[in-house]
Design a protein around this motif. Structure first.
Motif, PDB file in Angstrom:
ATOM      1  N   VAL A   1      28.228  39.500  46.835  1.00  0.00           N
ATOM      2  CA  VAL A   1      28.670  40.884  47.805  1.00  0.00           C
ATOM      3  C   VAL A   1      30.472  41.160  48.617  1.00  0.00           C
ATOM      4  O   VAL A   1      30.444  41.913  48.162  1.00  0.00           O
ATOM      5  N   PHE A   2      31.203  39.655  47.999  1.00  0.00           N
ATOM      6  CA  PHE A   2      32.322  39.906  48.678  1.00  0.00           C
ATOM      7  C   PHE A   2      32.827  40.362  47.496  1.00  0.00           C
ATOM      8  O   PHE A   2      34.141  40.911  48.503  1.00  0.00           O
ATOM      9  N   GLY A   3      32.864  39.958  46.404  1.00  0.00           N
ATOM     10  CA  GLY A   3      33.452  40.499  45.017  1.00  0.00           C
ATOM     11  C   GLY A   3      33.816  41.753  45.275  1.00  0.00           C
ATOM     12  O   GLY A   3      34.594  42.812  44.822  1.00  0.00           O
TER      13      GLY A   3
ATOM     14  N   GLN B   1      36.588  38.756  30.794  1.00  0.00           N
ATOM     15  CA  GLN B   1      37.763  39.111  32.031  1.00  0.00           C
ATOM     16  C   GLN B   1      39.016  39.801  31.242  1.00  0.00           C
ATOM     17  O   GLN B   1      39.260  40.368  31.090  1.00  0.00           O
ATOM     18  N   ALA B   2      39.271  39.220  29.962  1.00  0.00           N
ATOM     19  CA  ALA B   2      39.652  40.527  28.803  1.00  0.00           C
ATOM     20  C   ALA B   2      39.652  42.191  28.994  1.00  0.00           C
ATOM     21  O   ALA B   2      40.585  42.027  28.859  1.00  0.00           O
ATOM     22  N   ALA B   3      38.154  42.270  28.724  1.00  0.00           N
ATOM     23  CA  ALA B   3      38.336  43.775  28.991  1.00  0.00           C
ATOM     24  C   ALA B   3      38.100  44.145  30.109  1.00  0.00           C
ATOM     25  O   ALA B   3      38.674  45.776  30.367  1.00  0.00           O
ATOM     26  N   ALA B   4      38.656  43.341  31.068  1.00  0.00           N
ATOM     27  CA  ALA B   4      38.619  43.841  32.978  1.00  0.00           C
ATOM     28  C   ALA B   4      40.211  43.859  32.682  1.00  0.00           C
ATOM     29  O   ALA B   4      40.608  45.415  33.501  1.00  0.00           O
ATOM     30  N   ALA B   5      41.051  42.976  32.112  1.00  0.00           N
ATOM     31  CA  ALA B   5      42.355  42.953  32.542  1.00  0.00           C
ATOM     32  C   ALA B   5      43.682  44.161  31.637  1.00  0.00           C
ATOM     33  O   ALA B   5      43.362  45.208  31.830  1.00  0.00           O
ATOM     34  N   ILE B   6      42.436  44.843  30.368  1.00  0.00           N
ATOM     35  CA  ILE B   6      42.574  45.551  29.686  1.00  0.00           C
ATOM     36  C   ILE B   6      42.599  46.809  30.318  1.00  0.00           C
ATOM     37  O   ILE B   6      43.281  48.515  29.848  1.00  0.00           O
ATOM     38  N   SER B   7      41.542  46.859  30.825  1.00  0.00           N
ATOM     39  CA  SER B   7      41.086  48.209  30.963  1.00  0.00           C
ATOM     40  C   SER B   7      41.612  49.260  32.166  1.00  0.00           C
ATOM     41  O   SER B   7      40.848  50.103  32.466  1.00  0.00           O
ATOM     42  N   THR B   8      42.295  48.425  33.408  1.00  0.00           N
ATOM     43  CA  THR B   8      42.725  48.554  34.511  1.00  0.00           C
ATOM     44  C   THR B   8      44.041  49.005  34.529  1.00  0.00           C
ATOM     45  O   THR B   8      45.131  48.896  35.795  1.00  0.00           O
TER      46      THR B   8
ATOM     47  N   ALA C   1      38.951  44.290  46.927  1.00  0.00           N
ATOM     48  CA  ALA C   1      39.894  44.777  46.638  1.00  0.00           C
ATOM     49  C   ALA C   1      41.243  45.223  47.799  1.00  0.00           C
ATOM     50  O   ALA C   1      42.151  44.914  48.243  1.00  0.00           O
ATOM     51  N   PRO C   2      40.244  45.428  49.616  1.00  0.00           N
ATOM     52  CA  PRO C   2      41.144  45.250  50.971  1.00  0.00           C
ATOM     53  C   PRO C   2      41.654  43.955  51.095  1.00  0.00           C
ATOM     54  O   PRO C   2      42.385  43.769  51.663  1.00  0.00           O
ATOM     55  N   LEU C   3      40.901  42.928  50.530  1.00  0.00           N
ATOM     56  CA  LEU C   3      41.461  41.555  50.942  1.00  0.00           C
ATOM     57  C   LEU C   3      42.662  41.744  49.665  1.00  0.00           C
ATOM     58  O   LEU C   3      43.773  40.705  50.379  1.00  0.00           O
TER      59      LEU C   3
ATOM     60  N   ASP D   1      43.868  47.213  41.111  1.00  0.00           N
ATOM     61  CA  ASP D   1      42.375  47.718  40.357  1.00  0.00           C
ATOM     62  C   ASP D   1      42.210  46.283  40.134  1.00  0.00           C
ATOM     63  O   ASP D   1      40.644  45.978  39.300  1.00  0.00           O
ATOM     64  N   ARG D   2      43.762  45.558  39.195  1.00  0.00           N
ATOM     65  CA  ARG D   2      43.001  44.649  38.330  1.00  0.00           C
ATOM     66  C   ARG D   2      42.265  43.462  39.126  1.00  0.00           C
ATOM     67  O   ARG D   2      41.108  42.636  38.908  1.00  0.00           O
ATOM     68  N   ALA D   3      42.550  43.668  40.289  1.00  0.00           N
ATOM     69  CA  ALA D   3      41.971  42.567  41.495  1.00  0.00           C
ATOM     70  C   ALA D   3      40.312  42.688  40.901  1.00  0.00           C
ATOM     71  O   ALA D   3      39.201  42.346  41.392  1.00  0.00           O
ATOM     72  N   GLN D   4      40.792  43.990  41.714  1.00  0.00           N
ATOM     73  CA  GLN D   4      39.161  44.924  42.348  1.00  0.00           C
ATOM     74  C   GLN D   4      37.982  44.690  41.123  1.00  0.00           C
ATOM     75  O   GLN D   4      37.080  44.093  41.112  1.00  0.00           O
ATOM     76  N   ALA D   5      38.816  44.799  39.619  1.00  0.00           N
ATOM     77  CA  ALA D   5      38.104  44.568  38.604  1.00  0.00           C
ATOM     78  C   ALA D   5      38.179  43.800  37.661  1.00  0.00           C
ATOM     79  O   ALA D   5      36.222  42.811  37.862  1.00  0.00           O
ATOM     80  N   LEU D   6      38.687  41.997  38.288  1.00  0.00           N
ATOM     81  CA  LEU D   6      37.868  40.989  38.252  1.00  0.00           C
ATOM     82  C   LEU D   6      36.801  40.802  38.798  1.00  0.00           C
ATOM     83  O   LEU D   6      35.850  39.806  39.082  1.00  0.00           O
ATOM     84  N   GLY D   7      37.088  41.104  40.274  1.00  0.00           N
ATOM     85  CA  GLY D   7      36.188  40.926  41.165  1.00  0.00           C
ATOM     86  C   GLY D   7      34.247  41.526  40.546  1.00  0.00           C
ATOM     87  O   GLY D   7      33.989  40.498  40.965  1.00  0.00           O
ATOM     88  N   ARG D   8      34.794  42.249  40.752  1.00  0.00           N
ATOM     89  CA  ARG D   8      33.672  43.285  39.987  1.00  0.00           C
ATOM     90  C   ARG D   8      32.687  42.661  39.043  1.00  0.00           C
ATOM     91  O   ARG D   8      31.868  42.080  38.336  1.00  0.00           O
ATOM     92  N   MET D   9      33.923  41.689  38.035  1.00  0.00           N
ATOM     93  CA  MET D   9      33.506  41.007  36.965  1.00  0.00           C
ATOM     94  C   MET D   9      32.383  39.685  37.868  1.00  0.00           C
ATOM     95  O   MET D   9      31.555  39.517  37.039  1.00  0.00           O
ATOM     96  N   THR D  10      33.129  39.373  38.181  1.00  0.00           N
ATOM     97  CA  THR D  10      32.742  37.850  38.887  1.00  0.00           C
ATOM     98  C   THR D  10      31.027  38.237  39.996  1.00  0.00           C
ATOM     99  O   THR D  10      30.428  37.649  39.816  1.00  0.00           O
ATOM    100  N   THR D  11      31.034  39.374  40.289  1.00  0.00           N
ATOM    101  CA  THR D  11      30.110  40.102  41.151  1.00  0.00           C
ATOM    102  C   THR D  11      29.275  40.317  40.202  1.00  0.00           C
ATOM    103  O   THR D  11      27.995  39.749  40.852  1.00  0.00           O
TER     104      THR D  11
END
Length: 440
Positions: free
Chosen positions: A294-296, A130-137, A301-303, A143-153
């Protein structure tokens, strides 16, 4: 702002995220391999294994012990992340996981089963990710929500395969420890990947990654002032008490208590009342994980654009409360081996998992956006620690409620009431923020 966003979108920084995603898939796969087996293993190793109340008690105690260790370890890993960087922190996390699974693979008593949880004090790969995703976006919320969602994915890809495979191995191979043995090798593979490809704190470049990427993705460590452990803990407390953070963290703590009660009681109800076997329990867990994956990947991002992080938190809480009541209806009206029972349980579990995912992503998007990049490691460690703290008493309390006359309905009512009350807290927070903006 634009420069920060361009940096966040660079292919090299994306490369760090890809390696992190691979590690998270392995992490989830290894962890989830033994999850559908654990209730049966507790029953096997409990002295009064024919007494459902005693088995439930021991299972609750095991989960509480695990959460207590996680509570202590989460802030430490957050501090470690800021001090030594992603590479070493990630390697240490996965090495701890390997030790845990190695002990579990030979646990023939409840004492060793509890002992296998001790190395999990540092088992926080998702925190590091999560830290890597937050820093990288950068600073862009979508973008941050999408990255965190993909991390969960990424987690749910491994989590989808893990329970189903773990239950299958038990049913076909008859070995309750095989999943733990495989998890040792999976964790060691992530240690190697972390050391070879993730950036170091001091800017040195591991094999397979550029020095520029190392400096960029570990910027959280470069800018962090050296503090003693006591000063770090004091700083974490001060961070938690900020007016824009404490309501969100309180939602995580209290909501985590409700979630832990529910997740602890669920496998016990399915195995003891509805006679689910390991493969059916694994199928239920895997289906929920797959839906979240699948949702993540496609819906987060649209949500986030449509509802915003605040709306995601509100709807996630309300939907979770509704799912708990629906599941209580399913449990109380069903009987073992009933037609379509597994399908009904899976459907409710999927919707509950989606609601929890929406809630977690919405809250984390808000909290990580409320601090600077140099504070995100400390914040995420604090968040995970608080969430784990909430789960210390919840498993024992939840298993006790199962033995009362109310059964699972008691848990559903309490969890639903908590979630609805938290919606009120979030609305009150938003109202106060808007009032301050108007006054300014």
């Amino acid at each position: 702002m634009e420069e920060n966003h361009r940096a966040a979108s660079s292919p090299r920084r994306d490369y760090v995220l890809i390696i992190t995603y691979v590690n998270i898939i392995l992490y989830a796969l290894c962890y989830q391999l033994q999850r559908p087996v654990e209730p049966f293993l507790v029953q096997l190793l409990t002295e009064s294994h024919n007494d459902p109340a005693q088995v439930s008690l021991r299972y609750g105690q095991l989960q509480s012990f695990f959460s207590a260790l996680q509570t202590v370890g989460s802030p430490l890993v957050g501090i470690l992340l800021d001090r030594v960087g992603v590479r070493k922190a990630s390697a240490l996390v996965f090495l701890s996981s390997a030790f845990s699974y190695a002990i579990l693979s030979s646990a023939t008593t409840m004492t060793f089963l509890f002992l296998s949880k001790v190395p999990t004090i540092l088992q926080h790969a998702f925190l590091v990710a999560q830290a890597a995703a937050a820093i990288s976006t950068g600073d862009k919320i979508e973008d941050r929500a999408q990255a965190l969602g993909r991390m969960t994915t990424a987690y749910t890809i491994g989590g989808t395969l893990g329970p189903a495979l773990g239950g299958f191995l038990v049913d076909r191979m008859g070995d309750m420890y095989l999943g733990a043995k495989l998890a040792v090798f999976g964790s060691l593979a992530s240690v190697i990947l972390s050391l070879l490809f993730l950036p170091d704190k001091n800017g040195t470049t591991p094999v397979g990654i550029s020095n520029e990427n190392a400096k960029t993705a570990s910027s959280i460590s470069h800018n962090t002032k050296k503090r003693s452990l006591v000063e770090e803990l004091q700083y974490s407390f001060a961070l938690a008490m900020r007016s824009n953070l404490w309501p969100l963290l309180l939602v995580k703590v209290i909501g985590g208590f409700a979630a832990s009660m529910y997740s602890t009681a669920l496998p016990l109800v399915l195995t003891q009342k509805l006679n689910f076997d390991p493969s059916q329990l694994g199928l239920n867990m895997s289906s929920a994980m797959f839906a979240v994956a699948v949702f993540g990947a496609f819906g987060m991002a649209p949500l986030a654009r449509t509802l915003g992080p605040i709306g995601m938190g509100h709807i996630g809480l309300l939907a979770r409360a509704g799912c708990a009541s629906v599941f209580a209806i399913v449990v109380t009206t069903a009987f073992p081996n009933q037609n379509s029972l597994v399908e009904r349980v899976v459907i409710v579990s999927v919707f509950h998992a989606l609601a929890s995912h929406m809630l977690a992503t919405g809250i984390t998007t808000q909290t990580t956006g409320a601090v600077t990049s140099t504070e995100q490691g400390t914040l995420l460690g604090l968040e995970h620690g608080l969430f784990s703290m909430a789960r210390i008493g919840a498993p024992t309390f939840g298993t006790w409620l199962l033995t009362t006359s109310g059964g699972f309905w008691s848990i559903a009512i309490i969890c639903g009431t908590i979630d609805c009350a938290l919606v009120g807290l979030l609305i009150l927070k938003s109202t106060r923020v808007q009032s301050k903006v108007c006054l300014q």
